[in-house]
Scaffold this active site. Structure first.
Site, PDB file in Angstrom:
ATOM      1  N   TYR A  53       0.835  -1.204   0.000  1.00  0.00           N
ATOM      2  CA  TYR A  53       0.000   0.000   0.000  1.00  0.00           C
ATOM      3  C   TYR A  53       0.863   1.244   0.000  1.00  0.00           C
ATOM      4  CZ  TYR A  53       0.941   0.900   4.967  1.00  0.00           C
ATOM      5  OH  TYR A  53       1.552   1.190   6.160  1.00  0.00           O
TER       6      TYR A  53
ATOM      7  N   ARG B  22       8.025   4.342  -4.758  1.00  0.00           N
ATOM      8  CA  ARG B  22       8.115   3.355  -3.666  1.00  0.00           C
ATOM      9  C   ARG B  22       7.103   2.226  -3.880  1.00  0.00           C
ATOM     10  NH1 ARG B  22       7.664   5.495   2.407  1.00  0.00           N
ATOM     11  NH2 ARG B  22       5.474   5.666   1.820  1.00  0.00           N
TER      12      ARG B  22
ATOM     13  N   ARG C  24      -7.418 -20.268  -2.426  1.00  0.00           N
ATOM     14  CA  ARG C  24      -6.410 -20.122  -1.377  1.00  0.00           C
ATOM     15  C   ARG C  24      -5.336 -21.208  -1.490  1.00  0.00           C
ATOM     16  NH1 ARG C  24      -4.611 -21.485   3.499  1.00  0.00           N
ATOM     17  NH2 ARG C  24      -3.867 -19.801   4.851  1.00  0.00           N
TER      18      ARG C  24
ATOM     19  N   HIS D 214      -0.809 -21.241  -0.835  1.00  0.00           N
ATOM     20  CA  HIS D 214       0.340 -20.384  -0.547  1.00  0.00           C
ATOM     21  C   HIS D 214       1.126 -20.023  -1.808  1.00  0.00           C
ATOM     22  CE1 HIS D 214      -0.617 -21.782   3.453  1.00  0.00           C
ATOM     23  NE2 HIS D 214       0.246 -20.942   3.979  1.00  0.00           N
TER      24      HIS D 214
ATOM     25  N   LYS E 288       6.528  -1.962   1.900  1.00  0.00           N
ATOM     26  CA  LYS E 288       5.344  -1.415   2.570  1.00  0.00           C
ATOM     27  C   LYS E 288       4.163  -2.366   2.386  1.00  0.00           C
ATOM     28  CE  LYS E 288       3.284   3.190   3.135  1.00  0.00           C
ATOM     29  NZ  LYS E 288       3.346   3.216   4.584  1.00  0.00           N
TER      30      LYS E 288
ATOM     31  N   GLU F  35      12.133   2.182  14.267  1.00  0.00           N
ATOM     32  CA  GLU F  35      11.261   3.252  13.761  1.00  0.00           C
ATOM     33  C   GLU F  35       9.959   3.227  14.545  1.00  0.00           C
ATOM     34  OE1 GLU F  35       9.828   2.672   9.726  1.00  0.00           O
ATOM     35  OE2 GLU F  35       9.810   0.501   9.997  1.00  0.00           O
TER      36      GLU F  35
ATOM     37  N   LEU G 296      11.194   1.382   7.115  1.00  0.00           N
ATOM     38  CA  LEU G 296      10.651   1.856   5.848  1.00  0.00           C
ATOM     39  C   LEU G 296      11.378   3.146   5.472  1.00  0.00           C
ATOM     40  CD1 LEU G 296       8.278   1.390   3.780  1.00  0.00           C
ATOM     41  CD2 LEU G 296       7.134   3.238   5.007  1.00  0.00           C
TER      42      LEU G 296
HETATM   43  N1  PMP Z   1       7.558   3.751   8.930  1.00  0.00           N
HETATM   44  C1  PMP Z   1       6.384   3.099   8.931  1.00  0.00           C
HETATM   45  C2  PMP Z   1       6.300   1.739   9.559  1.00  0.00           C
HETATM   46  C3  PMP Z   1       5.244   3.687   8.354  1.00  0.00           C
HETATM   47  O1  PMP Z   1       4.065   3.033   8.339  1.00  0.00           O
HETATM   48  C4  PMP Z   1       5.335   4.993   7.825  1.00  0.00           C
HETATM   49  C5  PMP Z   1       4.115   5.676   7.246  1.00  0.00           C
HETATM   50  N2  PMP Z   1       3.834   5.235   5.974  1.00  0.00           N
HETATM   51  C6  PMP Z   1       6.580   5.632   7.828  1.00  0.00           C
HETATM   52  C7  PMP Z   1       7.674   4.983   8.405  1.00  0.00           C
HETATM   53  C8  PMP Z   1       6.764   7.017   7.239  1.00  0.00           C
HETATM   54  O2  PMP Z   1       6.737   6.959   5.841  1.00  0.00           O
HETATM   55  P1  PMP Z   1       6.246   8.219   4.963  1.00  0.00           P
HETATM   56  O3  PMP Z   1       7.071   9.388   5.400  1.00  0.00           O
HETATM   57  O4  PMP Z   1       6.529   7.824   3.567  1.00  0.00           O
HETATM   58  O5  PMP Z   1       4.799   8.397   5.256  1.00  0.00           O
END
Ligand code: PMP
Length: 286
Positions: free
Chosen positions: A33, A52, A100, A102, A149, A182, A207
């Site tokens: 997403y 991304r 379904r 895997h 993501k 993070e 991320l």
């Molecule tokens: N880390 C995670 C786990 C996130 O979900 C997000 C939000 N998308 C971010 C960092 C920040 O990413 P961005 O600045 O692209 O929104």
């Protein structure tokens, strides 16, 4: 006004919008997403978000559901049809619908796509930023490829709920060496007592936030000292400032980590300056 969603080629009323029970996103969290901010009716940093998205898809060997040009049209349409001036557009792409199993479905199965949009008040985020937020730390328990993501966000959901129940707004994940990775839905930063901005390098452990990248660029333009290196939770407790970055919250000052007040206990000057810069310089695409 009724909300509209885009689902696999059609614009449908949000209340009726659904995906098949054998969508692999639903069955296996087999999808990715993006969340793109909308400001003044424009999608902010769409180019970087779509870059991304393409990377996340290619890491999972899922095809782009349509050309990039067509996808840009859909994103703008969904924002426009929902009359979103300030808010977000959400894009989700999964490996499609198949019995379904895997193993990947046959290459003929097309990826599935959903796009939604909703309004969100900027004033609420600005009000939060004026006071700063509290975060709690939690052990890192996610898989090793959080640079992708994916919609598999269960650890983030549980950790953020724990934060809420502890009276905080965000969680900071801490790895087995005591280093902050993070936030639950944001990147984590500190400003050391000597004024150096520190954030973890974007390897596979976090991320690579779009907001993070922009803040790095803006910090360089402002001549701030920046170190991309891991920092320990203990170092964060003793920092002059802390903040989070995310497309939906921009630069969000952190004034408490667990039971420790950070710095002066109010949003710090570096965070506020960066937040302001961010407002001024974000890349727009109409
Ligand atoms: N880390 C995670 C786990 C996130 O979900 C997000 C939000 N998308 C971010 C960092 C920040 O990413 P961005 O600045 O692209 O929104």
């Amino acid at each position: 006004m009724s909300r509209i969603a885009y689902v696999n080629g059609q614009y449908v009323p949000h209340a009726m919008a659904g995906v098949h029970i054998e969508d692999r996103g639903y069955q296996f969290a087999d999808g990715v997403y993006e969340v793109c901010e909308v400001r003044g009716g424009h999608l902010v940093d769409m180019r970087r978000h779509l870059d991304r998205l393409e990377r996340s898809l290619s890491e999972l060997r899922i095809a782009m559901p349509m050309s990039r040009a067509a996808l840009e049209i859909v994103l703008r349409q969904v924002a426009r049809r929902n009359l979103v001036r300030e808010g977000i557009v959400y894009i989700q792409v999964t490996r499609g619908v198949a019995r379904r199993d895997h193993f990947f479905p046959s290459p003929q199965v097309p990826p599935a796509i959903v796009v939604t949009a909703r309004s969100a008040s900027r004033a609420a985020a600005d009000a939060l930023a004026r006071n700063g937020i509290a975060v709690i730390s939690q052990p890192e328990c996610r898989w090793a490829r959080v640079d992708i993501k994916t919609v598999g966000l269960l650890p983030n959901v549980l950790a953020k709920q724990a934060a809420r129940e502890a009276g905080a707004r965000e969680v900071w994940f801490v790895d087995s060496r005591g280093l902050v990775t993070e936030g639950g839905s944001s990147n984590a930063w500190i400003v050391t007592q000597d004024g150096t901005l520190v954030t973890r390098p974007a390897d596979f452990g976090i991320l690579r936030g779009i907001t993070r990248t922009i803040v790095l660029e803006e910090a360089a333009a402002l001549g701030l000292r920046v170190e991309e290196r891991p920092f320990a939770l203990n170092e964060a407790y003793e920092a002059a400032e802390a903040f989070n970055t995310a497309a939906t919250a921009l630069v969000m000052p952190v004034v408490r980590i667990d039971d420790t007040i950070v710095g002066a206990g109010k949003p710090g000057p570096v965070a506020m300056r960066l937040r302001q810069r961010f407002h001024d310089f974000t890349e727009f695409s109409s």
